[in-house]
Design an enzyme around this catalytic site. Structure first.
Site, mmCIF file in Angstrom:
data_model
loop_
_atom_site.group_PDB
_atom_site.id
_atom_site.type_symbol
_atom_site.label_atom_id
_atom_site.label_comp_id
_atom_site.label_asym_id
_atom_site.label_seq_id
_atom_site.Cartn_x
_atom_site.Cartn_y
_atom_site.Cartn_z
ATOM 1 N N MET A 85 42.696 76.245 23.315
ATOM 2 C CA MET A 85 43.439 77.254 22.569
ATOM 3 C C MET A 85 43.301 77.086 21.045
ATOM 4 S SD MET A 85 44.606 79.235 24.802
ATOM 5 C CE MET A 85 46.119 80.115 25.010
ATOM 6 N N GLN A 87 48.152 71.286 28.686
ATOM 7 C CA GLN A 87 49.254 71.881 27.924
ATOM 8 C C GLN A 87 48.789 73.172 27.240
ATOM 9 O OE1 GLN A 87 52.469 71.411 27.482
ATOM 10 N NE2 GLN A 87 52.723 72.823 25.778
ATOM 11 N N GLU A 88 47.561 73.156 26.734
ATOM 12 C CA GLU A 88 47.058 74.312 25.993
ATOM 13 C C GLU A 88 46.732 75.500 26.901
ATOM 14 O OE1 GLU A 88 47.223 74.777 23.020
ATOM 15 O OE2 GLU A 88 46.709 73.063 21.770
ATOM 16 N N SER A 89 46.001 75.244 27.987
ATOM 17 C CA SER A 89 45.474 76.383 28.751
ATOM 18 C C SER A 89 45.630 76.259 30.259
ATOM 19 C CB SER A 89 43.981 76.523 28.446
ATOM 20 O OG SER A 89 43.289 75.427 29.025
ATOM 21 N N ILE A 115 46.189 67.289 27.038
ATOM 22 C CA ILE A 115 46.260 68.308 25.973
ATOM 23 C C ILE A 115 45.695 69.631 26.487
ATOM 24 C CG2 ILE A 115 45.549 68.935 23.627
ATOM 25 C CD1 ILE A 115 45.158 65.932 23.083
#
Ligand code: GLU
Length: 475
Positions: free
Chosen positions: A324, A305-307, A302
């Site tokens: 994020m 994927q976010e940052s 995760i």
């Protein structure tokens, strides 16, 4: 001439021999155990922290449950090893992503088909890409020894391409083939579409040059002996049932449903970032995952994927940090400084857990986690709308694969007009979840492959190809 009496005797004997103790299915039921041989790979069978996993393992486990017996999984370290076990009747069936071929069907019993795949010829981008067999010239092609692909090449060479050359590699794992193309010790490799889809992200420079023939059926094989006839019938019944009731499609989705989402560039960056950036954050991610009882690979996926594991990341829409977080979410989760990686990871982990807990109780894992991720991305209210649309269109709102297909409808006026919360970027949420699933599975596999059991000291599995029993050459 045969009298009626002797004819009856023959019939009775035939009947008795057909269903005496030598019937393997009966033995399995009496002994309470079925033995299945597979190969150790991310697409078939591997060890996970709670025990065994993999598409073939889970399928075999479902069969064992249906029969009410225990599953004993065995690993072969080459394709020849799998068929040798079958020939010696040392196992009840082979479940290993095996293609249906005429030669194999002559030597063994086989189940109905439960999946299909297309053999792909893979090359390294940047090098010459042949468009077909007539453009191979002196390119070095590798294939798994004993595989259906080797057999297909043999047939092609005999029929129309006498100059066709290739090298057969006696390894059970297709990763070895990809490794060779990646490091330049081979130019091309033949590998099944499902396997390539799953492994491609570890080898982002590799791509498909062309398909080697058309779709092939995936089947289980059983020993040829008459005592396996009953088991074969039972296996076919089972596979037919799970195809009809959708549980097979769901299992396939679970293992292969996320494999095609990443672009090649995305995969390349991910592989590099695992090496360069993750080591600095691994311990922190592990620590937070432990605090919130999450799998750390999921939290790592995760945050990637976010940052892309950038604690200072900011976006034009005002979300910031490793996870994020939006300002309101950060506040709700007690995060004071969104750019502090520890706080950000904790905020994201807690938010995900909260959302997952609040989903309707009848959504089971793993769909529950995928839906929680979708809600994490577009908010629980829109997820609820998408589930409602799914149901309205005849899908199952408890299955991520069905809900995922309906999420993009939230962007279409004719559909979002009819929902409670209206427009949402459903397509983006779908990508968000599928990307995370993809990263998650790669991280898990990377971590696991180091712990897989090594091959046993069985010299037979390592005999050079030419020394093996001749008949296995053709398998
Ligand atoms: N499906 C192949 C076979 O049945 C094995 C996997 C591969 O070579 O990609 O031989």
């Amino acid at each position: 001439m045969m009298t009626i009496r002797s004819l009856l005797t023959v019939l009775v004997l035939a009947f008795l021999s057909g269903c005496s103790q030598s019937d393997r299915l009966r033995q399995i039921l009496a002994e309470g155990e079925i033995s299945v041989v597979s190969r150790n790979s991310p697409t078939t069978y591997y060890l996970y922290k709670e025990g065994a996993a993999g598409f073939e393992h889970d399928l075999a486990q479902l069969l064992a449950e249906e029969l009410g017996v225990k599953l004993r999984m065995e690993t072969a370290y080459s394709l020849a090893g799998i068929f040798r076990r079958l020939e010696r009747e040392e196992v009840d069936l082979a479940a290993a992503g095996l293609s249906l071929t005429d030669d194999r069907s002559e030597l063994f019993r086989r189940s109905v088909a439960y999946a299909s795949m297309v053999p792909k010829v893979v090359y390294r981008t940047g090098n010459r890409r042949p468009a077909g067999l007539d453009e191979l010239d002196d390119l070095h092609l590798v294939v798994l020894a004993g595989s259906s692909h080797e057999q297909a090449l043999q047939a092609l060479a005999a029929e129309a391409w006498p100059d066709l050359r290739w090298e057969s590699v006696a390894e059970a794992d297709t990763m070895e083939l990809l490794e060779r193309v990646d490091n330049g010790s081979a130019d091309l490799a033949v590998i099944d579409s499902n396997e390539f889809g799953m492994q491609q992200s570890l080898y982002p420079m590799l791509a498909v040059a062309f398909d080697l023939g058309s779709e092939q059926d995936m089947v289980w094989y059983l020993p040829a002996g008459p005592e396996f006839r009953g088991l074969q019938r039972r296996v076919d019944q089972f596979l037919t049932r799970i195809q009809k009731d959708g549980s097979l499609a769901q299992l396939w989705e679970q293992y292969f449903g996320h494999t095609t989402v990443l672009s090649r560039i995305g995969s390349h960056t991910f592989a590099r970032n695992i090496r360069t950036k993750l080591p600095a954050w691994r311990d922190l991610i592990r620590q937070v995952a432990k605090e919130y009882q999450l799998d750390w690979h999921l939290l790592a996926a995760i945050s990637y994927q976010e940052s892309h594991w950038e604690p200072e990341a900011t976006s034009p829409t005002g979300v910031r940090g490793m996870m994020m977080l939006t300002n309101p979410t950060a506040k709700e989760m007690g995060v004071k400084d969104r750019l502090d990686p520890l706080q950000s990871l904790r905020g994201g982990a807690r938010y995900l857990k909260d959302i997952r807990r609040r989903l309707p109780r009848d959504i089971q894992e793993p769909d529950r986690t995928w839906m929680a991720l979708a809600a994490y991305n577009i908010g629980p209210a829109h997820l609820e709308d998408a589930r409602m649309l799914t149901e309205r269109h005849g899908g199952d709102p408890h299955l991520w694969s069905d809900v995922m297909a309906h999420l993009p409808l939230l962007q279409k006026r004719e559909h979002y007009r009819t929902t409670r919360y209206g427009y949402a970027r459903g397509g983006e949420a779908t990508h968000f979840v599928q990307n995370i699933r993809h990263y998650y599975s790669i991280l898990q596999w990377q971590d696991l492959s180091a712990d897989q059991p090594g091959p046993p000291l069985n010299p037979e599995d390592y005999l050079p190809l030419a020394l093996r029993e001749k008949r296995f050459l053709a398998l």
